[in-house]
Design a protein around this motif. Structure first.
Motif, PDB file in Angstrom:
ATOM      1  N   GLU A 420       0.834  -1.397  -0.065  1.00 52.37           N
ATOM      2  CA  GLU A 420       0.141   0.031  -0.121  1.00 52.37           C
ATOM      3  C   GLU A 420       0.749   1.488   0.014  1.00 52.37           C
ATOM      4  O   GLU A 420       0.258   2.387  -0.507  1.00 52.37           O
ATOM      5  N   TYR A 421       1.996   1.161   0.773  1.00 51.41           N
ATOM      6  CA  TYR A 421       2.572   2.607   0.871  1.00 51.41           C
ATOM      7  C   TYR A 421       4.215   2.343   0.596  1.00 51.41           C
ATOM      8  O   TYR A 421       4.951   1.212   0.803  1.00 51.41           O
ATOM      9  N   THR A 422       4.755   3.714   0.427  1.00 48.93           N
ATOM     10  CA  THR A 422       5.985   3.658   0.346  1.00 48.93           C
ATOM     11  C   THR A 422       6.660   4.510   1.650  1.00 48.93           C
ATOM     12  O   THR A 422       5.942   5.563   1.998  1.00 48.93           O
ATOM     13  N   SER A 432       8.007   8.947   7.111  1.00 48.02           N
ATOM     14  CA  SER A 432       6.943   9.365   6.603  1.00 48.02           C
ATOM     15  C   SER A 432       6.234   7.930   5.666  1.00 48.02           C
ATOM     16  O   SER A 432       7.120   7.197   5.542  1.00 48.02           O
ATOM     17  N   GLN A 433       5.221   8.322   5.033  1.00 49.09           N
ATOM     18  CA  GLN A 433       4.486   7.446   4.664  1.00 49.09           C
ATOM     19  C   GLN A 433       3.684   7.923   3.371  1.00 49.09           C
ATOM     20  O   GLN A 433       3.089   8.910   3.341  1.00 49.09           O
ATOM     21  N   ARG A 434       3.727   7.277   2.275  1.00 48.61           N
ATOM     22  CA  ARG A 434       3.153   8.099   1.010  1.00 48.61           C
ATOM     23  C   ARG A 434       2.377   6.942   0.423  1.00 48.61           C
ATOM     24  O   ARG A 434       2.897   5.850   0.036  1.00 48.61           O
ATOM     25  N   ASN A 468      -1.444  13.615  13.483  1.00 48.71           N
ATOM     26  CA  ASN A 468      -2.314  12.951  14.373  1.00 48.71           C
ATOM     27  C   ASN A 468      -3.343  11.812  13.930  1.00 48.71           C
ATOM     28  O   ASN A 468      -3.517  12.062  12.714  1.00 48.71           O
ATOM     29  N   CYS A 469      -3.362  10.984  14.519  1.00 48.47           N
ATOM     30  CA  CYS A 469      -4.149   9.857  13.871  1.00 48.47           C
ATOM     31  C   CYS A 469      -5.563   9.946  14.320  1.00 48.47           C
ATOM     32  O   CYS A 469      -5.627  10.510  15.487  1.00 48.47           O
ATOM     33  N   TRP A 470      -6.619  10.030  13.468  1.00 43.12           N
ATOM     34  CA  TRP A 470      -8.042  10.248  13.739  1.00 43.12           C
ATOM     35  C   TRP A 470      -8.449   9.263  14.984  1.00 43.12           C
ATOM     36  O   TRP A 470      -8.277   8.274  14.745  1.00 43.12           O
ATOM     37  N   ASP A 474      -0.656  10.622  18.159  1.00 42.12           N
ATOM     38  CA  ASP A 474       0.342  11.131  17.178  1.00 42.12           C
ATOM     39  C   ASP A 474       1.072  10.117  16.386  1.00 42.12           C
ATOM     40  O   ASP A 474       1.520   9.162  17.505  1.00 42.12           O
ATOM     41  N   ARG A 475       1.224   9.988  15.249  1.00 46.27           N
ATOM     42  CA  ARG A 475       2.011   8.745  14.551  1.00 46.27           C
ATOM     43  C   ARG A 475       3.259   8.758  15.226  1.00 46.27           C
ATOM     44  O   ARG A 475       3.897   9.949  15.493  1.00 46.27           O
ATOM     45  N   SER A 476       3.909   7.646  15.360  1.00 50.77           N
ATOM     46  CA  SER A 476       5.358   7.650  15.727  1.00 50.77           C
ATOM     47  C   SER A 476       5.802   6.224  15.093  1.00 50.77           C
ATOM     48  O   SER A 476       5.195   5.368  14.747  1.00 50.77           O
ATOM     49  N   TYR A 493       6.029  -1.919   9.255  1.00 51.08           N
ATOM     50  CA  TYR A 493       4.803  -2.448   9.696  1.00 51.08           C
ATOM     51  C   TYR A 493       3.975  -1.666  10.650  1.00 51.08           C
ATOM     52  O   TYR A 493       4.588  -0.525  11.078  1.00 51.08           O
ATOM     53  N   GLU A 494       2.788  -1.933  11.073  1.00 56.00           N
ATOM     54  CA  GLU A 494       2.031  -0.893  11.963  1.00 56.00           C
ATOM     55  C   GLU A 494       1.770  -1.933  12.771  1.00 56.00           C
ATOM     56  O   GLU A 494       0.466  -2.510  12.963  1.00 56.00           O
ATOM     57  N   PRO A 495       2.458  -2.279  14.096  1.00 56.07           N
ATOM     58  CA  PRO A 495       2.080  -3.031  15.252  1.00 56.07           C
ATOM     59  C   PRO A 495       0.714  -2.715  15.852  1.00 56.07           C
ATOM     60  O   PRO A 495      -0.219  -3.567  16.134  1.00 56.07           O
ATOM     61  N   SER A 496       0.537  -1.142  16.003  1.00 50.67           N
ATOM     62  CA  SER A 496      -0.749  -1.006  16.537  1.00 50.67           C
ATOM     63  C   SER A 496      -1.002   0.186  15.795  1.00 50.67           C
ATOM     64  O   SER A 496       0.093   0.858  15.436  1.00 50.67           O
ATOM     65  N   ARG A 497      -2.382   0.611  15.577  1.00 52.24           N
ATOM     66  CA  ARG A 497      -2.928   1.849  14.716  1.00 52.24           C
ATOM     67  C   ARG A 497      -2.035   2.922  14.754  1.00 52.24           C
ATOM     68  O   ARG A 497      -1.737   3.683  15.885  1.00 52.24           O
ATOM     69  N   CYS A 498      -1.301   3.464  13.819  1.00 50.63           N
ATOM     70  CA  CYS A 498      -0.505   4.655  13.711  1.00 50.63           C
ATOM     71  C   CYS A 498       0.647   4.622  14.928  1.00 50.63           C
ATOM     72  O   CYS A 498       1.286   5.804  15.023  1.00 50.63           O
ATOM     73  N   GLU A 499       0.941   3.229  15.204  1.00 47.51           N
ATOM     74  CA  GLU A 499       2.414   3.117  15.859  1.00 47.51           C
ATOM     75  C   GLU A 499       3.062   2.290  14.945  1.00 47.51           C
ATOM     76  O   GLU A 499       2.864   1.157  14.689  1.00 47.51           O
ATOM     77  N   TYR A 500       4.010   2.813  14.235  1.00 47.11           N
ATOM     78  CA  TYR A 500       4.980   2.072  13.175  1.00 47.11           C
ATOM     79  C   TYR A 500       6.214   1.444  13.700  1.00 47.11           C
ATOM     80  O   TYR A 500       6.597   1.946  14.642  1.00 47.11           O
ATOM     81  N   ALA A 501       6.521   0.239  12.805  1.00 47.48           N
ATOM     82  CA  ALA A 501       8.049  -0.073  13.439  1.00 47.48           C
ATOM     83  C   ALA A 501       8.569  -0.345  11.864  1.00 47.48           C
ATOM     84  O   ALA A 501       8.001  -0.819  11.142  1.00 47.48           O
TER      85      ALA A 501
END
Ligand code: MAN
Length: 525
Positions: A420-422, A432-434, A468-470, A474-476, A493-501
């Protein structure tokens, strides 16, 4: 032909290690199971003791399960497979004789329920190869890491030296700026004075011209009103002018005319121009000559005669060949103009335009311009030094690891694309995520800090305060660093919503050691 079954009696003693021991006992625990002179077994936790024959009798006697290392009798028991050719493995005792081969040597299944093939040599070989591969990777990584550390240290030294240099330069630049500012102020004071003087003289000149025009218009009006040419304007001459009809009843009474004449019967030209004209000029309209009306000629302008609409006077010729305007000198006196030229500029235009500065003022302006330019250059120099100092200080404040090895990643960006994303990581800057399908970039965070555990601080970085995640945080992003041959972002990947690894491999994270986790042979339970 059936594979050889491993059917050994419950109390069989394994002698593969240095010390003979009962089935399921790890080499490291073997001494606990040495029969003593009284033939008594003491549970490993020391709480109880039993005759040695209780060991592996398929009945759980010790609370810690240590009397049954080779059977499934104790729920908390542990069975160790020796796995000769590979690596020993500890499995829960419940897996002993459960019909599943857990140990590569098959020793956990000795009841005959299932025939296990011994795969230890094969696995051991693969494991050895994997360990060797990782060892090589680690060694190569450590070599590169040393190079990175060297260039990181060199870079820091260069930046430090540059910072010191700039801090020294800054003092000189600040002094220079102060000097230039003083010179600018010094040059601007007489410039301002001369310009103000010029402006004042021009304002006065404009006022004089306006008064002259006004007086001329007053005289023209006087001459027109003085219809009997007796050099007075009287009440009867006024009443024929409808504009003097104060009560708008269509007739100008003698009282109304007199009111406009400041309550006198008649006034001479001087009195008219000085006292009457200022009050009537806004309403006065010259009478339209009868012939003009009957001939159907165009009416004279109907607008009230004001400062801007005056007939030409000797001082304000309307022809472009008129005498040019005088200029104003720095001391405020009018300077005679040059002889007329064929200049296309009309008198009317130049009438309203402030004349050029005189030469003396021009010299002062030029000198002030030079001083201003020098000040601006000195000011910009100081600002540019300050910008560089601030950027160097931010660099110096970054933690590039114990050996400055991570500085190689500074100012470098890496990308990883999934379905889905780069995802993009600019190390020590931002993440960032695009969306692949197009659309705007989402900030996942900016550089925060190293976030590894105390004993492994440089194993992960945190990028925080992203978009900020709706209905969420805030995304991190947490970036996990692992040893690898090149710098590369290998997963996002996104282990939990808007918290990326993110997983990032780099030689900088190589330690030269192989951990069981690295080999994926992490099979001890
Ligand atoms: C976007 C992306 C996702 C995220 C959602 C949350 O679609 O940033 O990664 O999970 O927003 O709403």
């Amino acid at each position: 032909m059936l594979p050889k079954l491993i059917l050994i009696c419950c109390l069989a003693v394994i002698t593969s290690g240095s010390i003979p021991r009962p089935r399921g006992v790890a080499d490291s625990n073997a001494s606990h199971y040495q029969p003593n002179s009284e033939n008594v077994f003491v549970c490993i936790d020391g709480s109880q003791s039993f005759p040695y024959t209780y060991v592996n009798d398929d009945y759980c006697d010790c609370a810690d399960g240590s009397d049954e290392p080779g059977t499934s009798a104790c729920p908390n028991g542990k069975f160790t497979c020796t796995n000769i050719g590979h690596r020993p493995l500890i499995v829960p005792a419940s897996r002993v004789n459960d019909g599943v081969c857990d140990c590569c040597d098959g020793t956990d299944e000795y009841s005959g329920n299932i025939a296990c093939v011994n795969t230890c040599n094969e696995l051991g070989k693969k494991h050895k190869e994997e360990v060797e591969r990782i060892m090589k990777l680690q060694e190569e990584g450590v070599r590169k890491k040393k190079e990175f550390a060297e260039s990181g240290k060199k870079m820091k030294e260069e930046k430090k030296a540059r910072l010191e240099q700039l801090q020294a330069d800054r003092e000189a630049a600040e002094t220079e700026r102060q000097e230039m500012e003083a010179k600018k102020d010094e040059a601007e004071a007489p410039e301002k004075e001369a310009k103000d003087r010029h402006q004042k003289a021009w304002d006065e000149e404009k006022a004089r011209r306006s008064a002259e025009k006004d007086a001329a218009a007053g005289m023209t009006a006087f001459n027109e009103l003085d219809s009997n040419n007796d050099n007075f304007v009287d009440v009867l001459e006024m009443v024929v002018h409808n504009e003097f009809d104060i009560d708008s009843n269509g007739v100008v009474s003698e009282e109304e005319a007199k009111e406009h004449l400041e309550e006198v019967e008649k006034v001479d030209q001087d009195t008219f121009v000085s006292k009457i004209w200022p009050n009537v000029k806004q309403i006065y309209k010259p009478l339209v000559p009868e012939e003009a009306q009957s001939d159907g000629e165009a009416s004279p302008p109907a607008e009230p005669q004001g400062e801007t609409a005056t007939p030409p006077t000797p001082e304000t010729p309307s022809s472009s060949t008129a005498t040019p305007l005088p200029s104003i000198s720095a001391d405020g006196t009018l300077v005679s103009p040059d002889p007329p030229t064929n200049d296309v500029q009309t008198q009317d235009d130049s009438d309203e335009k402030m004349p050029d500065y005189d030469d003396e003022t021009k010299v002062l302006i030029e000198a002030a311009d030079v001083a201003r330019n020098s000040f601006n250059a000195a000011d910009e120099k100081l600002k540019s030094i300050d910008r560089e100092i601030s950027s160097l200080q931010s660099y110096m404040n970054l933690d590039f690891g114990n050996e400055e090895e991570f500085s190689v990643l500074k100012d470098q960006c890496f990308e990883y694309t999934d379905r889905e994303y780069t995802y993009k990581l600019c190390v020590y800057e931002r993440a960032s995520q695009r969306p692949k399908s197009g659309g705007s970039e989402t900030s996942l965070g900016t550089w925060g800090r190293w976030s590894g555990p105390e004993n492994d601080r440089y194993s992960s970085q945190l990028y925080e305060r992203g978009q900020n995640c709706w209905n969420g945080p805030d995304r991190s992003v947490k970036v996990h660093f692992k040893c690898g041959p090149e710098n590369q972002l290998t997963n996002a990947y996104e282990p939990s919503r808007c918290e990326y690894a993110f997983d990032f491999i780099t030689p900088v994270s190589c330690s030269g050691k192989v951990s069981p986790l690295d080999t994926h042979a992490h099979d001890e339970l």
